[in-house]
Design an enzyme around this catalytic site. Sequence first.
Site, mmCIF file in Angstrom:
data_model
loop_
_atom_site.group_PDB
_atom_site.id
_atom_site.type_symbol
_atom_site.label_atom_id
_atom_site.label_comp_id
_atom_site.label_asym_id
_atom_site.label_seq_id
_atom_site.Cartn_x
_atom_site.Cartn_y
_atom_site.Cartn_z
ATOM 1 N N GLY A 48 0.825 -1.292 0.138
ATOM 2 C CA GLY A 48 -0.128 0.008 -0.039
ATOM 3 C C GLY A 48 1.037 1.178 0.153
ATOM 4 O O GLY A 48 0.386 2.353 -0.451
ATOM 5 N N GLU A 103 3.538 4.485 5.918
ATOM 6 C CA GLU A 103 2.454 3.489 5.851
ATOM 7 C C GLU A 103 1.297 4.273 4.988
ATOM 8 O O GLU A 103 1.093 5.416 4.891
ATOM 9 C CB GLU A 103 1.786 2.999 6.977
ATOM 10 C CG GLU A 103 2.305 1.860 7.543
ATOM 11 C CD GLU A 103 1.644 0.665 6.989
ATOM 12 O OE1 GLU A 103 1.041 0.860 5.662
ATOM 13 O OE2 GLU A 103 1.548 -0.403 7.432
ATOM 14 N N ASP A 104 0.532 3.602 4.376
ATOM 15 C CA ASP A 104 -0.648 4.090 3.640
ATOM 16 C C ASP A 104 -1.694 4.317 4.511
ATOM 17 O O ASP A 104 -2.677 5.585 4.543
ATOM 18 C CB ASP A 104 -1.065 3.425 2.388
ATOM 19 C CG ASP A 104 -1.155 1.731 2.684
ATOM 20 O OD1 ASP A 104 -0.749 1.425 3.715
ATOM 21 O OD2 ASP A 104 -2.084 1.312 2.071
ATOM 22 N N ASP A 107 -5.211 1.262 10.425
ATOM 23 C CA ASP A 107 -6.781 0.868 10.514
ATOM 24 C C ASP A 107 -6.764 0.566 12.192
ATOM 25 O O ASP A 107 -7.042 1.287 13.106
ATOM 26 C CB ASP A 107 -6.925 -0.224 9.860
ATOM 27 C CG ASP A 107 -8.124 -0.469 9.476
ATOM 28 O OD1 ASP A 107 -9.220 -0.242 10.347
ATOM 29 O OD2 ASP A 107 -8.659 -0.868 8.396
ATOM 30 N N LYS A 135 -7.666 5.804 10.649
ATOM 31 C CA LYS A 135 -8.927 5.739 11.113
ATOM 32 C C LYS A 135 -9.260 5.749 12.581
ATOM 33 O O LYS A 135 -8.959 4.634 13.138
ATOM 34 C CB LYS A 135 -9.508 4.435 10.526
ATOM 35 C CG LYS A 135 -9.785 4.378 9.268
ATOM 36 C CD LYS A 135 -10.334 3.101 8.768
ATOM 37 C CE LYS A 135 -10.578 3.016 7.243
ATOM 38 N NZ LYS A 135 -10.969 1.507 6.906
ATOM 39 N N PHE A 156 -14.733 1.874 4.366
ATOM 40 C CA PHE A 156 -13.608 1.255 3.321
ATOM 41 C C PHE A 156 -13.151 2.093 2.359
ATOM 42 O O PHE A 156 -13.946 2.472 1.474
ATOM 43 C CB PHE A 156 -14.176 -0.191 2.869
ATOM 44 C CG PHE A 156 -13.223 -0.981 2.181
ATOM 45 C CD1 PHE A 156 -12.392 -1.712 3.065
ATOM 46 C CD2 PHE A 156 -13.305 -1.087 0.958
ATOM 47 C CE1 PHE A 156 -11.287 -2.503 2.391
ATOM 48 C CE2 PHE A 156 -12.121 -1.779 0.054
ATOM 49 C CZ PHE A 156 -11.286 -2.548 1.032
ATOM 50 N N VAL A 157 -11.924 2.392 2.279
ATOM 51 C CA VAL A 157 -11.562 3.375 1.096
ATOM 52 C C VAL A 157 -10.559 2.737 0.300
ATOM 53 O O VAL A 157 -9.834 2.161 0.630
ATOM 54 C CB VAL A 157 -10.912 4.832 1.765
ATOM 55 C CG1 VAL A 157 -12.012 5.469 2.720
ATOM 56 C CG2 VAL A 157 -9.493 4.554 2.804
ATOM 57 N N ASP A 163 -6.114 -0.625 -1.635
ATOM 58 C CA ASP A 163 -6.926 -1.562 -2.752
ATOM 59 C C ASP A 163 -8.187 -2.011 -2.275
ATOM 60 O O ASP A 163 -8.456 -2.002 -1.092
ATOM 61 C CB ASP A 163 -6.102 -2.688 -3.072
ATOM 62 C CG ASP A 163 -5.745 -3.605 -2.186
ATOM 63 O OD1 ASP A 163 -5.569 -3.385 -0.853
ATOM 64 O OD2 ASP A 163 -5.949 -4.774 -2.519
ATOM 65 N N ARG A 169 -5.528 0.574 -6.532
ATOM 66 C CA ARG A 169 -4.286 1.100 -5.924
ATOM 67 C C ARG A 169 -3.789 2.413 -6.794
ATOM 68 O O ARG A 169 -3.301 3.381 -6.170
ATOM 69 C CB ARG A 169 -2.955 0.316 -5.689
ATOM 70 C CG ARG A 169 -3.252 -0.856 -4.880
ATOM 71 C CD ARG A 169 -2.006 -1.441 -4.544
ATOM 72 N NE ARG A 169 -2.171 -2.866 -4.183
ATOM 73 C CZ ARG A 169 -2.263 -3.322 -2.789
ATOM 74 N NH1 ARG A 169 -2.284 -2.331 -1.813
ATOM 75 N NH2 ARG A 169 -2.519 -4.401 -2.498
HETATM 76 C C1 PRP Z 1 -2.535 -2.486 5.243
HETATM 77 C C2 PRP Z 1 -1.870 -1.120 5.465
HETATM 78 C C3 PRP Z 1 -1.296 -1.445 6.665
HETATM 79 C C4 PRP Z 1 -2.466 -2.340 7.440
HETATM 80 C C5 PRP Z 1 -2.984 -1.516 8.350
HETATM 81 O O1 PRP Z 1 -2.009 -3.572 4.443
HETATM 82 O O2 PRP Z 1 -1.020 -0.834 4.294
HETATM 83 O O3 PRP Z 1 -0.013 -2.267 6.524
HETATM 84 O O4 PRP Z 1 -3.133 -2.994 6.398
HETATM 85 O O5 PRP Z 1 -3.968 -2.386 9.071
HETATM 86 P P1 PRP Z 1 -4.064 -2.327 10.650
HETATM 87 O O6 PRP Z 1 -3.575 -1.031 11.357
HETATM 88 O O7 PRP Z 1 -5.439 -2.980 11.029
HETATM 89 O O8 PRP Z 1 -2.887 -3.310 10.973
HETATM 90 P P2 PRP Z 1 -2.836 -4.903 3.940
HETATM 91 O O9 PRP Z 1 -2.442 -6.030 4.982
HETATM 92 O O10 PRP Z 1 -4.049 -4.412 3.324
HETATM 93 O O11 PRP Z 1 -1.737 -5.027 2.880
HETATM 94 P P3 PRP Z 1 -1.539 -3.999 1.193
HETATM 95 O O12 PRP Z 1 -0.576 -2.987 1.978
HETATM 96 O O13 PRP Z 1 -0.542 -4.925 0.538
HETATM 97 O O14 PRP Z 1 -2.675 -3.453 0.801
#
Ligand code: PRP
Length: 183
Positions: A48, A103-104, A107, A135, A156-157, A163, A169
């Site tokens: 991400g 980080e992107d 959550d 969030k 959900f964004v 993605d 993405r």
């Molecule tokens: C997303 C995002 C963070 C994580 C955050 O990654 O990039 O790494 O989720 O979630 P959390 O705070 O609940 O731990 P994802 O696992 O979706 O993989 P990606 O980056 O490949 O999309």
Amino acid sequence: MDAKDIAQDFEHVLFTADQVQDRITELGAQIDADYEGKELLLIGVLNGAIMVMADLSRALRSHCTMDWMAISSYGSGTKSSGVVRILKDLSTDISGKHVLIVEDIVDTGLTLSYLVQNLQSREPASLEIMTMFRKPEAITTDVDVKYVGFDIPNEFVVGYGLDYAGRYRNLRDVGTLAEHVYR
Ligand code: PRP
């Protein structure tokens, strides 16, 4: 790709590409000031963070180096459990370096909580976190994030690295999907 290119999939735009870029410029200036005289190592969390990393690194006016980690969290369905497996580790030794995790999205915060613990044990000179989105309503762990692009609602964004099923993405804007896409 812009939101207008996929208007039928989209519900609403939270941030336009311009708003995202303006915020990146502001954060870049703040990070430049905070790390003046120090060389920064940016660690991007795949996948991400690729867009944020590309834009933030170019917004900086000082030198930086970059490295990447890929991690996978075990969980039931869409729920993250905080148990994390390293799929790709760093290529560099971070001991004694000023590290900024990029980080992107934060959550639940479980991924970052694991990552901070893991990287802290490698003895960097300093360790901070930058995330483009956070969030606040979803956070379940106490993670100290120094730089935040935008706080967003618990929806959900997609876009700007975020993605749904691997897609969106490469969307420049950030927003929510129409229900028919994921129903
Ligand atoms: C997303 C995002 C963070 C994580 C955050 O990654 O990039 O790494 O989720 O979630 P959390 O705070 O609940 O731990 P994802 O696992 O979706 O993989 P990606 O980056 O490949 O999309």
